[in-house]
Scaffold this motif. Structure first.
Motif, mmCIF file in Angstrom:
data_model
loop_
_atom_site.group_PDB
_atom_site.id
_atom_site.type_symbol
_atom_site.label_atom_id
_atom_site.label_comp_id
_atom_site.label_asym_id
_atom_site.label_seq_id
_atom_site.Cartn_x
_atom_site.Cartn_y
_atom_site.Cartn_z
ATOM 1 N N LEU A 276 -44.344 37.753 -50.250
ATOM 2 C CA LEU A 276 -43.254 36.801 -50.444
ATOM 3 C C LEU A 276 -43.007 36.003 -49.162
ATOM 4 O O LEU A 276 -42.824 34.778 -49.192
ATOM 5 N N ARG A 277 -43.029 36.696 -48.025
ATOM 6 C CA ARG A 277 -42.829 36.000 -46.746
ATOM 7 C C ARG A 277 -44.001 35.040 -46.470
ATOM 8 O O ARG A 277 -43.804 33.939 -45.968
ATOM 9 N N ALA B 94 -43.624 31.892 -48.505
ATOM 10 C CA ALA B 94 -42.345 31.174 -48.350
ATOM 11 C C ALA B 94 -42.607 29.690 -48.125
ATOM 12 O O ALA B 94 -43.445 29.308 -47.312
ATOM 13 N N ASP C 8 -48.406 44.424 -50.567
ATOM 14 C CA ASP C 8 -47.010 44.570 -50.170
ATOM 15 C C ASP C 8 -46.281 43.324 -50.685
ATOM 16 O O ASP C 8 -46.447 42.227 -50.147
ATOM 17 N N ALA C 9 -45.479 43.508 -51.728
ATOM 18 C CA ALA C 9 -44.837 42.357 -52.379
ATOM 19 C C ALA C 9 -43.930 41.597 -51.416
ATOM 20 O O ALA C 9 -43.909 40.364 -51.405
ATOM 21 N N ASP C 10 -43.152 42.320 -50.590
ATOM 22 C CA ASP C 10 -42.243 41.641 -49.662
ATOM 23 C C ASP C 10 -43.007 40.833 -48.616
ATOM 24 O O ASP C 10 -42.631 39.709 -48.267
ATOM 25 N N ALA C 11 -44.126 41.411 -48.132
ATOM 26 C CA ALA C 11 -44.927 40.690 -47.135
ATOM 27 C C ALA C 11 -45.574 39.461 -47.756
ATOM 28 O O ALA C 11 -45.664 38.389 -47.123
#
Length: 249
Positions: free
Chosen positions: A243-244, A247, A238-241
């Protein structure tokens, strides 16, 4: 393209001009670009420090005898400009000065169309300069030669996004007799780096993040364009997960 708009906010403009004025031993020669053309009400309209000079749309020169040089240049006076035509006007030129140049435009093959001042290598050779500093392309080029003239794009001073990766800076030139030696100087603070991470066998995003840390370490001050390769084990990334999870790194 010293500025990114025809007229930036006054605080930005004043900060830049005060920095130039604070270094009076420098002669700052500007070829305005398509982003900051020389127009009424623009960044170069009105009073500027005595050591700052902005070229107009026609190929012309400014002599600086104290430094033994003559600087030729041409800038943008609109968002788009016709091809470069280096025909020199009949000027009374001082003997013994070294000829340099600054030019904003698009290096192109002969006859190629560009709205951003197409520049052919043959025309660079016609200038007879020792060195021509080119602006417009944000990526640094190697130093090349056309006739007796060396030329290069130094690229932008600071990358502004993921399409402007790598070290950014300027060329530092040293004139020696009839020749000039050029070296690249990194000036950017932060930069975008392109990294590739193999995630073969990773069983979770936490393992992916740990592998990233092990391979690259923390890069808080930089931007990282990360490409994942390989096959994780039993889950879809999951790219968004991710990324988080990364962070701050």
């Amino acid at each position: 393209d010293l500025f990114d708009a025809p007229r930036v906010d006054e605080r930005t403009r004043r900060t830049v001009m005060e920095a130039f004025a604070g270094n009076p031993s420098l002669c700052v020669m500007i070829a305005p670009g398509n982003h900051d053309p020389l127009v009424a009400g623009g960044n170069y309209d009105g009073a500027m420090p005595a050591n700052v000079y902005a070229f107009g749309g026609e190929w012309s020169c400014a002599e600086i005898p104290a430094y033994g040089v003559r600087v030729w240049g041409a800038g943008f006076t609109a968002e788009r400009m016709p091809p470069f035509a280096p025909a020199r006007k009949r000027l009374r030129l001082t003997e013994g000065l070294y000829d340099l140049g600054v030019l904003h435009g698009d290096l192109a093959s002969p006859g190629a169309r560009s709205d951003y001042r197409a520049i052919a290598r043959e025309e660079i050779a016609q200038t007879g300069l020792g060195y021509l500093a080119l602006g417009h392309i944000h990526a640094r080029s190697p130093v090349q030669r056309a006739g007796r003239t060396l030329y290069a794009y130094s690229g932008c001073l600071q990358g502004a996004g993921f399409d402007e990766a790598g070290e950014k800076g300027a060329y530092l030139g040293t004139v020696k007799g009839e020749d000039v030696e050029l070296a690249f100087v990194k000036l950017c603070g932060s930069m975008t780096m392109e990294k590739t991470l193999n995630v073969d066998g990773c069983g979770s995003l936490t393992e992916v993040a740990a592998r990233y840390d092990h391979k690259f370490g923390r890069q808080e001050e930089h931007g990282v364009k990360l490409t994942l390769t390989g096959s994780p084990k039993g889950f879809a990334v999951d790219a968004d997960a991710l990324l988080r999870l990364l962070a701050g790194r």
